[in-house]
Design a protein around this motif. Sequence first.
Motif, PDB file in Angstrom:
ATOM      1  N   SER A  76      23.373  45.101 -13.632  1.00  0.00           N
ATOM      2  CA  SER A  76      23.256  45.241 -14.791  1.00  0.00           C
ATOM      3  C   SER A  76      22.325  44.045 -15.005  1.00  0.00           C
ATOM      4  O   SER A  76      21.931  43.234 -14.963  1.00  0.00           O
ATOM      5  N   VAL A  77      20.836  44.579 -15.692  1.00  0.00           N
ATOM      6  CA  VAL A  77      19.694  44.008 -16.433  1.00  0.00           C
ATOM      7  C   VAL A  77      19.067  44.396 -17.209  1.00  0.00           C
ATOM      8  O   VAL A  77      19.427  45.727 -18.179  1.00  0.00           O
ATOM      9  N   VAL A  78      18.750  43.095 -18.093  1.00  0.00           N
ATOM     10  CA  VAL A  78      18.569  44.216 -19.899  1.00  0.00           C
ATOM     11  C   VAL A  78      17.101  44.502 -20.147  1.00  0.00           C
ATOM     12  O   VAL A  78      16.184  43.880 -19.060  1.00  0.00           O
ATOM     13  N   GLU A  79      16.764  45.498 -19.826  1.00  0.00           N
ATOM     14  CA  GLU A  79      15.631  45.964 -20.207  1.00  0.00           C
ATOM     15  C   GLU A  79      14.708  46.019 -21.318  1.00  0.00           C
ATOM     16  O   GLU A  79      15.203  45.906 -22.413  1.00  0.00           O
ATOM     17  N   ARG A  80      13.858  46.315 -21.337  1.00  0.00           N
ATOM     18  CA  ARG A  80      11.958  46.204 -22.337  1.00  0.00           C
ATOM     19  C   ARG A  80      11.777  47.358 -22.610  1.00  0.00           C
ATOM     20  O   ARG A  80      11.759  48.351 -22.133  1.00  0.00           O
ATOM     21  N   GLY A  81      12.080  47.480 -23.685  1.00  0.00           N
ATOM     22  CA  GLY A  81      11.525  48.906 -24.709  1.00  0.00           C
ATOM     23  C   GLY A  81      10.075  49.685 -24.154  1.00  0.00           C
ATOM     24  O   GLY A  81      10.410  49.939 -25.113  1.00  0.00           O
ATOM     25  N   ASP A  82       9.613  48.313 -24.093  1.00  0.00           N
ATOM     26  CA  ASP A  82       8.109  49.692 -23.992  1.00  0.00           C
ATOM     27  C   ASP A  82       8.006  50.166 -22.668  1.00  0.00           C
ATOM     28  O   ASP A  82       7.032  51.156 -22.491  1.00  0.00           O
ATOM     29  N   GLY A  83       9.147  50.203 -21.972  1.00  0.00           N
ATOM     30  CA  GLY A  83       9.116  51.778 -20.981  1.00  0.00           C
ATOM     31  C   GLY A  83       8.260  50.921 -19.813  1.00  0.00           C
ATOM     32  O   GLY A  83       8.224  51.412 -18.577  1.00  0.00           O
ATOM     33  N   ASN A  84       7.877  49.801 -19.091  1.00  0.00           N
ATOM     34  CA  ASN A  84       7.117  48.930 -18.165  1.00  0.00           C
ATOM     35  C   ASN A  84       8.368  48.170 -17.983  1.00  0.00           C
ATOM     36  O   ASN A  84       8.347  47.075 -18.546  1.00  0.00           O
ATOM     37  N   LYS A  85       8.652  48.609 -16.925  1.00  0.00           N
ATOM     38  CA  LYS A  85       9.651  47.688 -15.839  1.00  0.00           C
ATOM     39  C   LYS A  85       9.095  46.808 -15.207  1.00  0.00           C
ATOM     40  O   LYS A  85       8.560  46.700 -13.975  1.00  0.00           O
ATOM     41  N   ASN A  86      10.152  45.672 -14.539  1.00  0.00           N
ATOM     42  CA  ASN A  86       9.242  44.174 -14.303  1.00  0.00           C
ATOM     43  C   ASN A  86      10.157  44.994 -13.362  1.00  0.00           C
ATOM     44  O   ASN A  86      10.925  45.798 -12.978  1.00  0.00           O
ATOM     45  N   ASN A  87       9.338  44.004 -12.003  1.00  0.00           N
ATOM     46  CA  ASN A  87      10.372  44.196 -10.372  1.00  0.00           C
ATOM     47  C   ASN A  87      11.773  43.776 -10.562  1.00  0.00           C
ATOM     48  O   ASN A  87      12.486  44.079  -9.337  1.00  0.00           O
ATOM     49  N   ILE A  88      12.768  42.337 -11.631  1.00  0.00           N
ATOM     50  CA  ILE A  88      14.146  43.014 -11.511  1.00  0.00           C
ATOM     51  C   ILE A  88      14.658  44.003 -11.898  1.00  0.00           C
ATOM     52  O   ILE A  88      15.163  44.370 -11.733  1.00  0.00           O
ATOM     53  N   GLU A  89      13.897  44.387 -12.516  1.00  0.00           N
ATOM     54  CA  GLU A  89      14.371  45.991 -13.391  1.00  0.00           C
ATOM     55  C   GLU A  89      14.064  47.209 -11.962  1.00  0.00           C
ATOM     56  O   GLU A  89      14.663  47.671 -12.060  1.00  0.00           O
ATOM     57  N   LYS A  90      13.403  46.841 -11.478  1.00  0.00           N
ATOM     58  CA  LYS A  90      12.784  48.060 -10.932  1.00  0.00           C
ATOM     59  C   LYS A  90      13.506  47.556  -9.401  1.00  0.00           C
ATOM     60  O   LYS A  90      14.741  49.092  -8.911  1.00  0.00           O
ATOM     61  N   ALA A  91      13.974  46.158  -8.555  1.00  0.00           N
ATOM     62  CA  ALA A  91      15.415  46.397  -8.163  1.00  0.00           C
ATOM     63  C   ALA A  91      16.519  46.772  -8.455  1.00  0.00           C
ATOM     64  O   ALA A  91      17.550  47.416  -7.205  1.00  0.00           O
ATOM     65  N   ALA A  92      16.890  46.599  -9.453  1.00  0.00           N
ATOM     66  CA  ALA A  92      17.861  47.182  -9.988  1.00  0.00           C
ATOM     67  C   ALA A  92      18.434  49.050  -9.984  1.00  0.00           C
ATOM     68  O   ALA A  92      19.240  49.373  -9.812  1.00  0.00           O
ATOM     69  N   ASP A  93      17.402  49.155 -10.220  1.00  0.00           N
ATOM     70  CA  ASP A  93      17.236  51.006  -9.948  1.00  0.00           C
ATOM     71  C   ASP A  93      17.378  50.967  -8.980  1.00  0.00           C
ATOM     72  O   ASP A  93      18.808  52.033  -8.744  1.00  0.00           O
ATOM     73  N   LEU A  94      17.294  50.695  -8.184  1.00  0.00           N
ATOM     74  CA  LEU A  94      17.398  51.280  -6.339  1.00  0.00           C
ATOM     75  C   LEU A  94      18.669  50.445  -6.169  1.00  0.00           C
ATOM     76  O   LEU A  94      19.388  50.845  -5.452  1.00  0.00           O
ATOM     77  N   TYR A  95      19.232  48.806  -6.773  1.00  0.00           N
ATOM     78  CA  TYR A  95      20.878  48.515  -6.509  1.00  0.00           C
ATOM     79  C   TYR A  95      21.111  50.063  -6.778  1.00  0.00           C
ATOM     80  O   TYR A  95      21.969  50.584  -5.734  1.00  0.00           O
ATOM     81  N   ASN A  96      21.096  50.636  -8.013  1.00  0.00           N
ATOM     82  CA  ASN A  96      21.902  51.486  -8.740  1.00  0.00           C
ATOM     83  C   ASN A  96      22.444  52.075  -7.588  1.00  0.00           C
ATOM     84  O   ASN A  96      23.468  53.076  -7.784  1.00  0.00           O
TER      85      ASN A  96
END
Length: 251
Positions: free
Chosen positions: A130-150
Amino acid sequence: MMYEEKLLTVARYLEGDMEPQEKQQFETLLQSDQELQDLLDAYKNVHQTLKMKIAPSQEDKDVEATLTSFGKQYFKQGAIPDTAKDAKVISLSSYMKWISVAAILIVGLFVWAPWNTDLYERYGISKEMSVVERGDGNKNNIEKAADLYNAGDFDAAGKILEKEYLADTANSLVAYYYGITLIETNKADEARRILIGLYAGKSVFKYEAAYYIGLSYLKQNNHAQALEWLEKIPQGSPVYEKAQELIKKIR
């Protein structure tokens, strides 16, 4: 009921070698005995893996003799396990057959230890990152990693998290989930170096890290080390109850 006796009973149950009354008694016991349930699942998995066969070769005869000797370590000749006392008396030759089956499975279970993987999967506490995602739709590396992890792609997630970890080793969230991806991809030694660092500090993941260090040892069938780390988790921590459950499963 001793472990070996339980394994023998499970073998006879699944192979249809029980009288109706004994089968009913076994199924009643099965409802409240978690170890028996685990052995039932393990037997099915290992039995299929081993693909046991009977052949009249000299090699098979030698194996049979070895297994018979192995079985006698657990059952005196002519003795009938307690679970069968109220059932129809079964001949010694029938019991020796299942002692041999049980002996094979004891070896198989020791080598493959399928329940360790099952327990690892069952008692994993961080199924999602679980990470706090930004609202602009552009994911940083940690958010991308979270998607892959999940999504269960731990290898790809780990590669991203590795870069983030090397760039900022003080980021405990990255270190924690990176450690888990390493365990998932069978890099336990490297994972433990990172997780031990978290445990030694003041991270909010301190005891979760200890928990996963224990799980990493369990996955490798190292029960002594698994217990040592699980027992480091104090009462009142978020993972205490889970750790206590797992300790009872391992012992």
